[in-house]
Design a protein around this motif. Sequence first.
Motif, PDB file in Angstrom:
ATOM      1  N   SER A  39      96.625  13.281   5.993  1.00 39.48           N
ATOM      2  CA  SER A  39      96.350  14.049   7.078  1.00 39.48           C
ATOM      3  C   SER A  39      95.722  15.296   7.013  1.00 39.48           C
ATOM      4  O   SER A  39      95.073  15.539   7.544  1.00 39.48           O
ATOM      5  CB  SER A  39      97.717  14.200   8.074  1.00 39.48           C
TER       6      SER A  39
ATOM      7  N   LYS B  35      87.697  10.054  15.183  1.00 36.56           N
ATOM      8  CA  LYS B  35      88.824  10.184  16.149  1.00 36.56           C
ATOM      9  C   LYS B  35      89.857   8.994  16.371  1.00 36.56           C
ATOM     10  O   LYS B  35      91.011   9.506  16.595  1.00 36.56           O
ATOM     11  CB  LYS B  35      88.077   9.908  17.426  1.00 36.56           C
TER      12      LYS B  35
ATOM     13  N   MET C 285      92.135  14.665   5.681  1.00 34.90           N
ATOM     14  CA  MET C 285      91.360  13.962   6.580  1.00 34.90           C
ATOM     15  C   MET C 285      90.281  14.900   7.250  1.00 34.90           C
ATOM     16  O   MET C 285      89.235  14.659   7.616  1.00 34.90           O
ATOM     17  CB  MET C 285      92.299  13.247   7.809  1.00 34.90           C
ATOM     18  N   LEU C 286      90.915  16.594   7.468  1.00 39.16           N
ATOM     19  CA  LEU C 286      89.979  17.318   7.852  1.00 39.16           C
ATOM     20  C   LEU C 286      88.708  17.570   7.163  1.00 39.16           C
ATOM     21  O   LEU C 286      87.601  17.675   7.639  1.00 39.16           O
ATOM     22  CB  LEU C 286      90.717  18.604   8.236  1.00 39.16           C
TER      23      LEU C 286
ATOM     24  N   ASP D 212      86.620  14.847   7.695  1.00 41.35           N
ATOM     25  CA  ASP D 212      85.826  14.829   8.966  1.00 41.35           C
ATOM     26  C   ASP D 212      84.556  15.753   9.098  1.00 41.35           C
ATOM     27  O   ASP D 212      83.744  15.275   9.622  1.00 41.35           O
ATOM     28  CB  ASP D 212      86.979  15.396  10.022  1.00 41.35           C
TER      29      ASP D 212
ATOM     30  N   ALA E 121      88.155  16.280  14.843  1.00 44.92           N
ATOM     31  CA  ALA E 121      89.613  17.018  14.999  1.00 44.92           C
ATOM     32  C   ALA E 121      89.436  18.223  15.896  1.00 44.92           C
ATOM     33  O   ALA E 121      90.380  18.513  16.765  1.00 44.92           O
ATOM     34  CB  ALA E 121      89.839  17.497  13.643  1.00 44.92           C
TER      35      ALA E 121
ATOM     36  N   TYR F   9      98.351  10.393  13.778  1.00 41.83           N
ATOM     37  CA  TYR F   9      99.270  11.246  14.085  1.00 41.83           C
ATOM     38  C   TYR F   9     100.366  10.569  14.933  1.00 41.83           C
ATOM     39  O   TYR F   9     101.482  10.807  15.236  1.00 41.83           O
ATOM     40  CB  TYR F   9      98.511  12.233  14.858  1.00 41.83           C
TER      41      TYR F   9
ATOM     42  N   SER G  61      91.904  23.792  12.213  1.00 45.00           N
ATOM     43  CA  SER G  61      90.581  23.357  12.920  1.00 45.00           C
ATOM     44  C   SER G  61      90.446  24.487  13.781  1.00 45.00           C
ATOM     45  O   SER G  61      88.984  24.626  14.122  1.00 45.00           O
ATOM     46  CB  SER G  61      90.984  22.061  13.586  1.00 45.00           C
TER      47      SER G  61
ATOM     48  N   TRP H 204      92.197   9.741  13.432  1.00 40.78           N
ATOM     49  CA  TRP H 204      93.055  10.966  14.003  1.00 40.78           C
ATOM     50  C   TRP H 204      94.262  10.462  14.722  1.00 40.78           C
ATOM     51  O   TRP H 204      95.529  10.699  14.403  1.00 40.78           O
ATOM     52  CB  TRP H 204      92.166  12.110  14.320  1.00 40.78           C
TER      53      TRP H 204
END
Length: 510
Positions: free
Chosen positions: A56, A86, A59-60, A63, A454, A93, A442, A89
């Motif tokens: 997680s 999306k 992942m940003l 992204d 994100a 989560y 973010s 994400w």
Amino acid sequence: MGDFNLILVLVAIIVSIVVFIFNIYLLINYQHPDDKNQAYFPKFVVVFGLTIAFLSILMLPADVANRQACKHAIYNGACNLTLPMKDLWLAIYIVDAVLVFFVIPFAMFYYEGDQDKSVAKRLKSALVWVVTTAIVVALVLGILYGLIGKVDFTVRHLSSATESFPSAWSSITSGQQCIGNGARQCSAFIGNSSSETTWTQRATFPEYVVALATIVGSVLFSIFGGVGIACLPLGLIFSFIRRPKAVITRSQYIKEATELGKKARELKKAADALHQEERSGSKGRKWRKNTKALEKELLLLEEDVKALEEMYPQGEKAETTWAMTVLGYLAKLVLGILGLVVSIAWIAHIVIYLLIDPPLSSFLNEVFIKLDDIWGLLGTAAFAFFCMYLLLAVIAGAMMLGLRLVFVTIHPMKWGATLMNSFLFNVGLILLCSISVIQFCSTAFAYYAQATAAQEIFGHTLQSLRGIKYLYKYNVFQIAFIVLAGLTFVYYIAFGWRRKKPSGRFQLSS
């Protein structure tokens, strides 16, 4: 374009496998000897939870790279070949929330159950607790979603008159507000606040679950992260300052060891008494208070023993051990200085980019962009490092407050001596705070991470959610983060220099 997207997918798969293997390595080396060849379900939860947490965070940056995959797209459908960020994400989560609120509590209740009971009774007891929690959480989520699960977007109605195509472009100058003159000015330019209105729509349920989980995590993040951003580097630096300067004499060692042995016997006596109370069923508030105090004293005793061993190394390789101790403290100093630079950069960025309106500078956003210009993934790697550092700060802050205030159950992570309940507790904390770390990153790096999935979830939807948006509108979490970081810095300046000595710190209330 297709080749680039294929490479991105391959990198994502390889990174996921590497993270999974690394977490298995952590489990094997940190687990307590008593848990070897048993407690397989808690171990699976630990590895899976850590994998979700690390992915997680990573992942940003993924992204951002995914957005860059269609940066120079020639046709509209080019971006359809990229990763569905999306959906990823929301999936990761939702899994995060299920692990934190259901799976990890079940694993902890089962692991900590009375060992004298049968497996069936322990499973039943754990299921009762988890089902009760699930019912309460489902009711709360359902009621809140039904009543206020909506997003309020502020929009402005704008319109403009039209004009015939000009015969000469020279008639249009940069000084014009828009095409046309007088009454035909664009309302986009002269529109006033009365043209604003609120556009309301219902949020999707997965987004709402992520939003509420983010709020819970943001409270912990503000407390633990604010403390940890200061104590993580300063703790390393002051550990070097308080280091043992020389080896103590044998007589001093015997004196201190005798004192610590006395404290160990007192703690064992107190632990036996608490265990007897537990068996008799008298587990009230006083019992829980004394249990937490005992946990704290055990950790302090272990710190004293470790400090004494450092001051008086023994064995055939005593000189080598002392040399490694000195090198270890030098490494702490170097890492502490580097960490202090990162922490100051984080705090400065929050102040000048988030708390001051309009921002004085985009600061780290520009740094990442310039690093990307040097090499395509350099800025992304630096971006990932800053996000991961923030998560490490949260963990450091949780450990410090747990030891100082004892308002949470202490679950230290120790190499080769970590029980599964401690593993599960820390994994739950990491998972819960990782959501807020991503949301915070973010927002803090909105310029660098613009147009990402994100930002759509954590930027627009979350910050416009009814009943929650004001926490973000007035920067409540950012302000709390900065205030606690400042207080922790003052604390270390005032008390961090004090040298730690092995001494009797047993003060367990009877």
